[in-house]
Design an enzyme around this catalytic site. Sequence first.
Site, short mmCIF file in Angstrom:
data_model
loop_
_atom_site.label_atom_id
_atom_site.label_comp_id
_atom_site.label_asym_id
_atom_site.label_seq_id
_atom_site.Cartn_x
_atom_site.Cartn_y
_atom_site.Cartn_z
N TYR A 167 0.82 -1.21 0.00
CA TYR A 167 0.00 0.00 0.00
C TYR A 167 0.86 1.26 0.00
O TYR A 167 2.07 1.20 0.17
CB TYR A 167 -0.97 0.00 1.18
CG TYR A 167 -0.36 0.29 2.54
CD1 TYR A 167 0.47 -0.63 3.18
CD2 TYR A 167 -0.61 1.50 3.20
CE1 TYR A 167 1.03 -0.36 4.42
CE2 TYR A 167 -0.07 1.77 4.46
CZ TYR A 167 0.75 0.84 5.06
OH TYR A 167 1.30 1.10 6.28
N ARG A 224 8.41 4.30 -4.68
CA ARG A 224 8.35 3.36 -3.54
C ARG A 224 7.31 2.27 -3.80
O ARG A 224 7.53 1.10 -3.46
CB ARG A 224 8.04 4.09 -2.23
CG ARG A 224 8.16 3.17 -1.02
CD ARG A 224 8.06 3.92 0.29
NE ARG A 224 6.74 4.49 0.50
CZ ARG A 224 6.42 5.26 1.52
NH1 ARG A 224 7.34 5.56 2.44
NH2 ARG A 224 5.21 5.75 1.64
N ARG A 280 -7.42 -21.43 -1.64
CA ARG A 280 -6.51 -20.83 -0.66
C ARG A 280 -5.17 -21.57 -0.76
O ARG A 280 -5.05 -22.70 -0.32
CB ARG A 280 -7.08 -20.93 0.75
CG ARG A 280 -6.21 -20.25 1.80
CD ARG A 280 -6.70 -20.45 3.21
NE ARG A 280 -5.77 -19.82 4.17
CZ ARG A 280 -4.67 -20.41 4.62
NH1 ARG A 280 -4.34 -21.63 4.24
NH2 ARG A 280 -3.86 -19.79 5.48
N LYS A 311 6.37 -1.72 1.87
CA LYS A 311 5.18 -1.13 2.52
C LYS A 311 4.05 -2.14 2.37
O LYS A 311 3.18 -2.03 1.51
CB LYS A 311 4.83 0.24 1.91
CG LYS A 311 3.95 1.07 2.82
CD LYS A 311 4.07 2.53 2.52
CE LYS A 311 3.05 3.36 3.28
NZ LYS A 311 3.16 3.30 4.74
N GLU A 370 12.68 2.34 13.74
CA GLU A 370 11.70 3.37 13.37
C GLU A 370 10.56 3.36 14.39
O GLU A 370 10.66 2.72 15.44
CB GLU A 370 11.18 3.13 11.95
CG GLU A 370 10.55 1.76 11.73
CD GLU A 370 10.11 1.52 10.29
OE1 GLU A 370 9.87 2.48 9.55
OE2 GLU A 370 9.99 0.34 9.91
N LEU A 417 11.12 1.29 6.86
CA LEU A 417 10.51 1.80 5.63
C LEU A 417 11.21 3.10 5.24
O LEU A 417 11.40 3.97 6.08
CB LEU A 417 9.01 2.06 5.86
CG LEU A 417 8.26 2.45 4.59
CD1 LEU A 417 7.94 1.19 3.78
CD2 LEU A 417 6.99 3.20 4.91
N1 PDD Z 1 2.89 4.89 7.49
N2 PDD Z 1 7.65 3.60 8.80
C1 PDD Z 1 6.52 2.88 8.81
C2 PDD Z 1 6.54 1.51 9.39
C3 PDD Z 1 5.34 3.44 8.30
O1 PDD Z 1 4.19 2.72 8.30
C4 PDD Z 1 5.35 4.77 7.79
C5 PDD Z 1 4.13 5.44 7.21
C6 PDD Z 1 6.57 5.48 7.79
C7 PDD Z 1 6.68 6.87 7.25
O2 PDD Z 1 6.58 6.90 5.85
P1 PDD Z 1 6.01 8.18 5.08
O3 PDD Z 1 6.82 9.34 5.52
O4 PDD Z 1 6.24 7.85 3.66
O5 PDD Z 1 4.57 8.33 5.44
C8 PDD Z 1 7.70 4.86 8.30
C9 PDD Z 1 1.68 5.38 6.88
C10 PDD Z 1 1.46 6.84 7.02
C11 PDD Z 1 0.53 4.54 7.37
O6 PDD Z 1 0.73 3.36 7.55
O7 PDD Z 1 -0.57 5.07 7.54
#
Ligand code: PDD
Length: 275
Positions: A22, A41, A90, A137, A169, A193
């Site tokens: 996503y 990405r 499945r 992601k 993170e 990420l």
């Molecule tokens: N999440 N690390 C993780 C594990 C994340 O899920 C996210 C973002 C980030 C930051 O990435 P970005 O700056 O591209 O938003 C880092 C999104 C916002 C979410 O899951 O809703």
Amino acid sequence: MPIEQATISVMDRGFLFGDGIYEVIPVFGNKLLRLDEHLVRLQNSLNRISLLNPHTDNEWADIFSALLEKNNGEDRAIYLQISRGAYSKRDLSTNADFAPTIFVMVLQVTAPDIEIVSAGISVITVDDFRWNACDIKSTSLVASVMLRQQATDAGVEDAILIRNGIVTEGTASNVFLVKDNILLTPPTGLQLLPGITRDLVIEIANNNGIVVKEREIKEAELYNADEIWMTSSTREVAPVIKLNGKKVGAGVAGSQWKRMMDLYQRYKQQLRGNE
Ligand code: PDD
């Protein structure tokens, strides 16, 4: 179509296996923030799970504009999810004959209120037990849900994840630390990420004479940090004022954060102004 009418098969691999990826792309005014970077990405995530990109970048851009036109608002975000589709059985094995499931929606988001954001957030450190593919992601987010729950149970907003004594993170954000006016953030790789906001903060720092270093950060360094920030598309740049119950720096949003927040807001305004 209206969200209540949108349905997917119970055989969808996104539902059965979390077999999908996503993106969340912020929209200010009518401009998508860093669309090109989000699409790069997206492609990386698709490559990593060996799924063909169902659209060209131009087609994606058209889908997003059409959807934004139908969902008015000031601050919004595009949520895009692609799963490997619904198979007849499945079965973990993949089969390229089945088409992926594509889901795009507009999220109505409220831009973080500076007053509220500057009050800061409290976080705890937790053991990062996620897999070794955090650069994807992926919609397989149960580990992140469990880690966020640990923070909720501790009565704080979020958690900073630690793998073998090293900061990775947040549960849904990247981490920055300020020490002696130098901005530090962990390097990208399999453990985190590559956040689009992270890259933007680094770019803004570089363009404004703020020294920024991408290097491994030990958990112990968090406790001596002058400031800690958490960055994401929806949170922007959030100052951490308490870590494991102890004050970070003076226990209030720091001067470097104020400077970055100001530069970040200016960047957004410019984006809007170019409409
Ligand atoms: N999440 N690390 C993780 C594990 C994340 O899920 C996210 C973002 C980030 C930051 O990435 P970005 O700056 O591209 O938003 C880092 C999104 C916002 C979410 O899951 O809703």
